[in-house]
Scaffold this motif. Structure first.
Motif, short mmCIF file in Angstrom:
data_model
loop_
_atom_site.label_atom_id
_atom_site.label_comp_id
_atom_site.label_asym_id
_atom_site.label_seq_id
_atom_site.Cartn_x
_atom_site.Cartn_y
_atom_site.Cartn_z
N ARG A 76 0.81 -1.21 0.00
CA ARG A 76 0.00 0.00 0.00
C ARG A 76 0.85 1.27 0.00
O ARG A 76 0.35 2.36 -0.29
N SER A 77 2.15 1.15 0.36
CA SER A 77 3.00 2.34 0.45
C SER A 77 4.03 2.42 -0.68
O SER A 77 4.83 3.37 -0.72
N ARG A 78 4.03 1.48 -1.57
CA ARG A 78 4.91 1.50 -2.74
C ARG A 78 4.26 0.66 -3.83
O ARG A 78 3.31 -0.09 -3.57
N LYS A 79 4.77 0.78 -5.04
CA LYS A 79 4.24 0.00 -6.15
C LYS A 79 4.88 -1.37 -6.16
O LYS A 79 6.10 -1.52 -6.20
N SER A 80 4.05 -2.40 -6.09
CA SER A 80 4.54 -3.77 -6.12
C SER A 80 5.25 -4.04 -7.45
O SER A 80 4.74 -3.70 -8.52
N GLN A 81 6.41 -4.68 -7.36
CA GLN A 81 7.24 -4.87 -8.54
C GLN A 81 7.20 -6.31 -9.06
O GLN A 81 7.36 -7.25 -8.29
N PRO A 82 7.00 -6.48 -10.36
CA PRO A 82 7.17 -7.81 -10.96
C PRO A 82 8.65 -8.06 -11.19
O PRO A 82 9.49 -7.15 -11.05
N ALA A 83 9.00 -9.29 -11.53
CA ALA A 83 10.39 -9.58 -11.89
C ALA A 83 10.77 -8.78 -13.13
O ALA A 83 9.93 -8.52 -14.00
N ALA A 84 12.02 -8.38 -13.21
CA ALA A 84 12.50 -7.59 -14.34
C ALA A 84 12.79 -8.46 -15.56
O ALA A 84 13.19 -7.94 -16.61
N PHE A 85 12.58 -9.74 -15.43
CA PHE A 85 12.82 -10.69 -16.53
C PHE A 85 11.69 -11.72 -16.52
O PHE A 85 10.93 -11.81 -15.55
N GLU A 86 11.57 -12.48 -17.58
CA GLU A 86 10.57 -13.54 -17.60
C GLU A 86 11.05 -14.69 -16.73
O GLU A 86 12.07 -15.31 -17.03
N VAL A 87 10.34 -14.94 -15.65
CA VAL A 87 10.71 -16.03 -14.75
C VAL A 87 10.47 -17.36 -15.45
O VAL A 87 9.41 -17.58 -16.05
N GLN A 88 11.47 -18.24 -15.39
CA GLN A 88 11.38 -19.53 -16.05
C GLN A 88 11.46 -20.66 -15.04
O GLN A 88 12.02 -20.52 -13.96
N LEU A 89 10.89 -21.79 -15.42
CA LEU A 89 10.99 -22.98 -14.60
C LEU A 89 12.46 -23.31 -14.35
O LEU A 89 13.25 -23.35 -15.29
N GLY A 90 12.80 -23.52 -13.11
CA GLY A 90 14.19 -23.77 -12.74
C GLY A 90 14.86 -22.56 -12.12
O GLY A 90 15.89 -22.71 -11.46
N ASP A 91 14.31 -21.36 -12.34
CA ASP A 91 14.83 -20.20 -11.62
C ASP A 91 14.60 -20.43 -10.13
O ASP A 91 13.63 -21.08 -9.73
#
Length: 352
Positions: A76-91
């Protein structure tokens, strides 16, 4: 006091709109009982949130047929961030939540009719367990998996969380943590290759080592009948270098945040963690208050830095309107609650 691990209490899921996500998980997975809904400032997680506390809103939702819950988490106090890359199986990190299912083929047909994003057809894994994969609207992957351990019957095909799939850099290095610290001492399968059921996932065409772990410990604790037995699948990609799913992001950002266990016997648990080289990185040091629920929580990390949470529950709301709360501090920790008492959580069911 000896340590008791009752099961997976919940998996944290970071989203941008928790109320919206709750409706989706309620409708499609039957997670319709709200254990708590709370807005507050998360001060104790500063180690993982840039050195400062942040305002957040969280909903813990469970399915009364059995299994762990979803802790749906929104900044609520910041913008939630997605990963900066496409997350892949095995990461490295939690990549898949396993959902228990009474009838895998029937659930698949139901989701197909509803137009969900299905990633595979029903198929047996290397251990002979039937399952299929799907993706929610927020990019999270779920495995709907056959299970025969149930607490109640609400007429749904699916229950709650019965496990997770975690990407690791080395299965050989990860197994001792999950075996010695968390008690997953049973290998249900160990396999390597390319897998058709992974083919529609990002990175799913790679070569993988896989191990699925269960446990021989008996189910004990207040909510053990509801939570049921659980599974950890470790996946190691062998033909590319994995990335860390939460690399350069905060705890609570988008995706699967943490895996949380319901435990009792904190002193013994801390001793086991320290003895095996995985000390607590966060500790509430007695009791935290989520407004409606309370307990003691702590975190440590697996060898790749995946966040593992432990909660000793002290108080649970049953019927908040009349101030009915369940106090667990003065009862035998190994003893399961009577079924009627656990089922009373259904007073907090929400229809959508």
């Amino acid at each position: 006091m000896r340590r008791i691990i009752s099961g997976i209490q919940q998996v944290g899921i970071g989203v941008t709109n928790a109320d919206e996500a709750f409706v989706w998980y309620n409708k499609h997975f039957g997670a319709d009982v709200v254990v708590f809904k709370d807005a507050a400032r998360a001060e104790l997680m500063k180690r993982y949130t840039g050195g400062e506390g942040h305002e957040r809103y969280a909903i813990l939702a469970i399915n009364m047929q059995g299994g762990g819950g979803f802790e749906i988490w929104e900044y609520r106090s910041r913008k939630s961030q997605p990963a900066a890359f496409e997350v892949q199986l095995g990461d490295t990190g939690i990549y898949i939540i396993k959902i228990k299912c009474k009838n895998v083929k029937a659930a698949y047909a139901e989701y197909q009719k509803a137009g969900l994003n299905l990633l595979s057809a029903p198929k047996e894994n290397p251990g002979g367990i039937e399952s299929f994969f799907l993706k929610d609207p927020y990019g999270n992957i779920f495995e709907v998996m056959a299970d025969d351990n149930w607490f109640g019957d609400t007429g749904r095909y699916t229950g709650g969380v019965c496990g997770v799939t975690i990407g690791v850099s080395s299965i050989a290095k990860a197994i001792p943590f999950y075996e010695k610290v968390l008690g997953y001492d049973k290998q249900l399968f160990l396999d390597e290759g390319k897998y058709e059921e992974f083919s529609k996932m990002p990175g799913g065409e790679n070569n993988f080592k896989r191990v699925m772990l269960g446990h021989t410990r008996k189910q004990e604790g207040a909510f053990s009948k509801l939570l049921g037995p659980t599974y950890i699948e470790l996946v190691e990609v062998t033909d590319r270098t994995p990335k860390k799913i939460f690399e350069n992001r905060y705890w609570g950002d988008q995706g699967y945040i943490h895996l949380c266990f319901d435990i009792n016997g904190y002193d013994e648990h801390e001793r086991i963690c320290n003895e095996n080289g995985f000390p607590f990185t966060v500790d509430s040091a007695n009791s935290f208050d989520m407004g409606e629920a309370a307990g003691h929580f702590s975190y440590n990390e697996d060898p790749d830095g995946t966040w593992i949470e432990y909660v000793e529950t002290h108080r649970v709301p049953i019927l908040k309107k009349i101030g009915w709360y369940l106090n667990l501090k003065n009862r035998k920790p190994e003893k399961p609650l009577p079924n009627w008492m656990v089922k009373s959580l259904s007073f907090s069911r929400v229809k959508v």
